[in-house]
Design a protein around this motif. Structure first.
Motif, PDB file in Angstrom:
ATOM      1  N   UNK A  61     -12.328  -2.722   0.375  1.00 25.74           N
ATOM      2  CA  UNK A  61     -11.044  -2.293   0.945  1.00 25.74           C
ATOM      3  C   UNK A  61     -10.254  -3.487   1.475  1.00 25.74           C
ATOM      4  N   UNK A  62     -10.947  -4.425   2.149  1.00 22.01           N
ATOM      5  CA  UNK A  62     -10.279  -5.604   2.695  1.00 22.01           C
ATOM      6  C   UNK A  62      -9.726  -6.477   1.563  1.00 22.01           C
ATOM      7  N   UNK A  63     -10.501  -6.656   0.510  1.00 27.91           N
ATOM      8  CA  UNK A  63     -10.051  -7.476  -0.622  1.00 27.91           C
ATOM      9  C   UNK A  63      -8.824  -6.855  -1.276  1.00 27.91           C
ATOM     10  N   UNK A  64      -8.866  -5.531  -1.495  1.00 22.60           N
ATOM     11  CA  UNK A  64      -7.727  -4.846  -2.097  1.00 22.60           C
ATOM     12  C   UNK A  64      -6.502  -4.965  -1.201  1.00 22.60           C
ATOM     13  N   UNK A  65      -6.702  -4.763   0.109  1.00 19.68           N
ATOM     14  CA  UNK A  65      -5.593  -4.855   1.054  1.00 19.68           C
ATOM     15  C   UNK A  65      -4.982  -6.253   1.038  1.00 19.68           C
ATOM     16  N   UNK A  66      -5.806  -7.287   0.980  1.00 16.95           N
ATOM     17  CA  UNK A  66      -5.300  -8.660   0.961  1.00 16.95           C
ATOM     18  C   UNK A  66      -4.488  -8.928  -0.305  1.00 16.95           C
ATOM     19  N   UNK A  67      -4.972  -8.438  -1.437  1.00 17.75           N
ATOM     20  CA  UNK A  67      -4.254  -8.644  -2.695  1.00 17.75           C
ATOM     21  C   UNK A  67      -2.907  -7.930  -2.664  1.00 17.75           C
ATOM     22  N   UNK A  68      -2.908  -6.677  -2.178  1.00 10.34           N
ATOM     23  CA  UNK A  68      -1.657  -5.917  -2.092  1.00 10.34           C
ATOM     24  C   UNK A  68      -0.673  -6.612  -1.159  1.00 10.34           C
ATOM     25  N   UNK A  69      -1.173  -7.068   0.016  1.00 10.71           N
ATOM     26  CA  UNK A  69      -0.313  -7.730   1.006  1.00 10.71           C
ATOM     27  C   UNK A  69       0.246  -9.041   0.479  1.00 10.71           C
ATOM     28  N   UNK A  70      -0.495  -9.716  -0.381  1.00 11.17           N
ATOM     29  CA  UNK A  70      -0.065 -11.016  -0.889  1.00 11.17           C
ATOM     30  C   UNK A  70       0.927 -10.893  -2.031  1.00 11.17           C
ATOM     31  N   UNK A  71       0.770  -9.876  -2.877  1.00 16.20           N
ATOM     32  CA  UNK A  71       1.563  -9.827  -4.096  1.00 16.20           C
ATOM     33  C   UNK A  71       2.482  -8.613  -4.234  1.00 16.20           C
ATOM     34  N   UNK A  72       2.225  -7.513  -3.513  1.00 17.24           N
ATOM     35  CA  UNK A  72       2.983  -6.294  -3.763  1.00 17.24           C
ATOM     36  C   UNK A  72       3.726  -5.765  -2.543  1.00 17.24           C
ATOM     37  N   UNK A  73       3.008  -5.393  -1.501  1.00 20.10           N
ATOM     38  CA  UNK A  73       3.589  -4.755  -0.326  1.00 20.10           C
ATOM     39  C   UNK A  73       3.074  -5.421   0.937  1.00 20.10           C
ATOM     40  N   UNK A  88      14.374   1.184  14.380  1.00 20.58           N
ATOM     41  CA  UNK A  88      14.314   1.145  15.827  1.00 20.58           C
ATOM     42  C   UNK A  88      13.149   0.288  16.309  1.00 20.58           C
ATOM     43  N   UNK A  89      13.222  -0.102  17.571  1.00 25.05           N
ATOM     44  CA  UNK A  89      12.160  -0.908  18.164  1.00 25.05           C
ATOM     45  C   UNK A  89      10.825  -0.187  18.013  1.00 25.05           C
ATOM     46  N   UNK A  90       9.802  -0.925  17.597  1.00 22.32           N
ATOM     47  CA  UNK A  90       8.436  -0.439  17.375  1.00 22.32           C
ATOM     48  C   UNK A  90       8.249   0.278  16.046  1.00 22.32           C
ATOM     49  N   UNK A  91       9.306   0.407  15.240  1.00 21.65           N
ATOM     50  CA  UNK A  91       9.110   0.927  13.883  1.00 21.65           C
ATOM     51  C   UNK A  91       8.232  -0.029  13.093  1.00 21.65           C
ATOM     52  N   UNK A  92       7.494   0.548  12.148  1.00 24.26           N
ATOM     53  CA  UNK A  92       6.755  -0.264  11.176  1.00 24.26           C
ATOM     54  C   UNK A  92       7.340   0.023   9.805  1.00 24.26           C
ATOM     55  N   UNK A  93       7.624  -1.023   9.062  1.00 20.82           N
ATOM     56  CA  UNK A  93       8.181  -0.858   7.721  1.00 20.82           C
ATOM     57  C   UNK A  93       7.275  -1.524   6.695  1.00 20.82           C
ATOM     58  N   UNK A  94       7.361  -1.030   5.470  1.00 17.07           N
ATOM     59  CA  UNK A  94       6.670  -1.645   4.340  1.00 17.07           C
ATOM     60  C   UNK A  94       7.712  -2.321   3.471  1.00 17.07           C
ATOM     61  N   UNK A  95       7.441  -3.560   3.112  1.00 17.64           N
ATOM     62  CA  UNK A  95       8.394  -4.385   2.364  1.00 17.64           C
ATOM     63  C   UNK A  95       7.885  -4.612   0.944  1.00 17.64           C
TER      64      UNK A  95
END
Length: 265
Positions: A61-73, A88-95
């Motif tokens: 799960x950590x490896x997949x998350x790192x790959x996604x965070x680095x190249x996709x989202x 708004x303040x404290x919102x979390x967004x996906x880029x």
């Protein structure tokens, strides 16, 4: 006439019915015991086997998350009021990290860019984090709360002339007045007058809460006229993912710019 020895059965067994095959593996041989040892280990320690399996799943799960965070989202935390009410303040967004490398950044996009010129020093600093939170952010399991990143809306792209304000108080892009439905209630498009041409390979950005945003207007006297190089853009806001009651789109709205002519037309 048959040449088979009548005293030797066809299956190769001897007189007493026992097999005489040379290919039989003794019960105690090394080759036959490896699987048995593994089975005995599992039988003796089911709890250990369970935790080993959980550890493997978490590692994957950590490896997949790192790959996604680095190249996709990638997830980011909103620390200031500069994009209210859209974010708004404290919102979390996906880029979406495929913009701008694959998807072209356009007028109306809400983007996150790396703050290479210390713009965020004029806004609310990001909250302090622990080493554990920093580690989770690194692998993509927590949103990035670093003040090294800024979120704004693209108003002009390379070559555009962005000005404020025309007779009705609206911004113009290449001479076309812009109606901005995303503005913070009660805010005017800008209290500051300006007329700039966006450098090539750059974007002119503004916050939706204009009175609380230290954006391109505040840096227009700099050599780049307050524009952000496209190479500093991390990606386009794709969705709000936290808090749950604010799930929705990332704030991009290109419709107000639909009638803007191309630069130089």
């Amino acid at each position: 006439m048959s040449t088979q020895d009548p005293t030797t059965p066809e299956d190769g067994s001897g007189e007493d019915g026992e097999s005489t095959s040379s290919h039989q593996v003794p019960a105690g041989s090394e080759g036959g015991s490896a699987g048995a040892r593994r089975r005995r280990l599992r039988d003796r320690s089911p709890v250990a086997a369970f935790f080993v399996e959980i550890g493997v799943i978490l590692l994957i799960a950590v490896v997949i998350s790192f790959v996604v965070k680095t190249f996709l989202l990638r997830a980011f935390y909103i620390p200031s009021e500069s994009m209210e009410d859209t974010l708004q303040v404290d919102d979390r967004i996906v880029v979406n990290l495929l913009a701008p490398e694959i998807s072209e950044v356009q007028r109306g996009d809400v983007i996150v860019f790396e703050d290479t010129r210390a713009w965020s020093s004029g806004e609310v600093p990001a909250p302090e984090t622990t080493p554990l939170q920093d580690a989770l952010t690194f692998v993509g399991l927590m949103p990035d709360a670093s003040e090294h990143y800024v979120v704004k809306r693209v108003i002009g792209v390379g070559g555009d002339e962005v000005a404020c304000c025309e007779a009705d108080g609206r911004l113009t892009v290449n001479g076309e007045p812009i109606d901005e439905p995303y503005l913070y209630p009660g805010d005017e498009p800008s209290r500051t007058e300006f007329d700039i041409t966006v450098p090539e390979n750059s974007v002119w950005v503004m916050g939706d809460h204009r009175r609380a945003s230290a954006d391109s207007r505040a840096h227009r006297q700099e050599p780049d006229h307050g524009a952000v190089p496209v190479e500093d853009v991390v990606g386009r806001s794709l969705a709000r993912v936290w808090p749950i009651d604010r799930w929705g789109g990332g704030g991009t709205d290109r419709d107000p710019f639909a009638d803007v002519p191309a630069a130089g037309d």
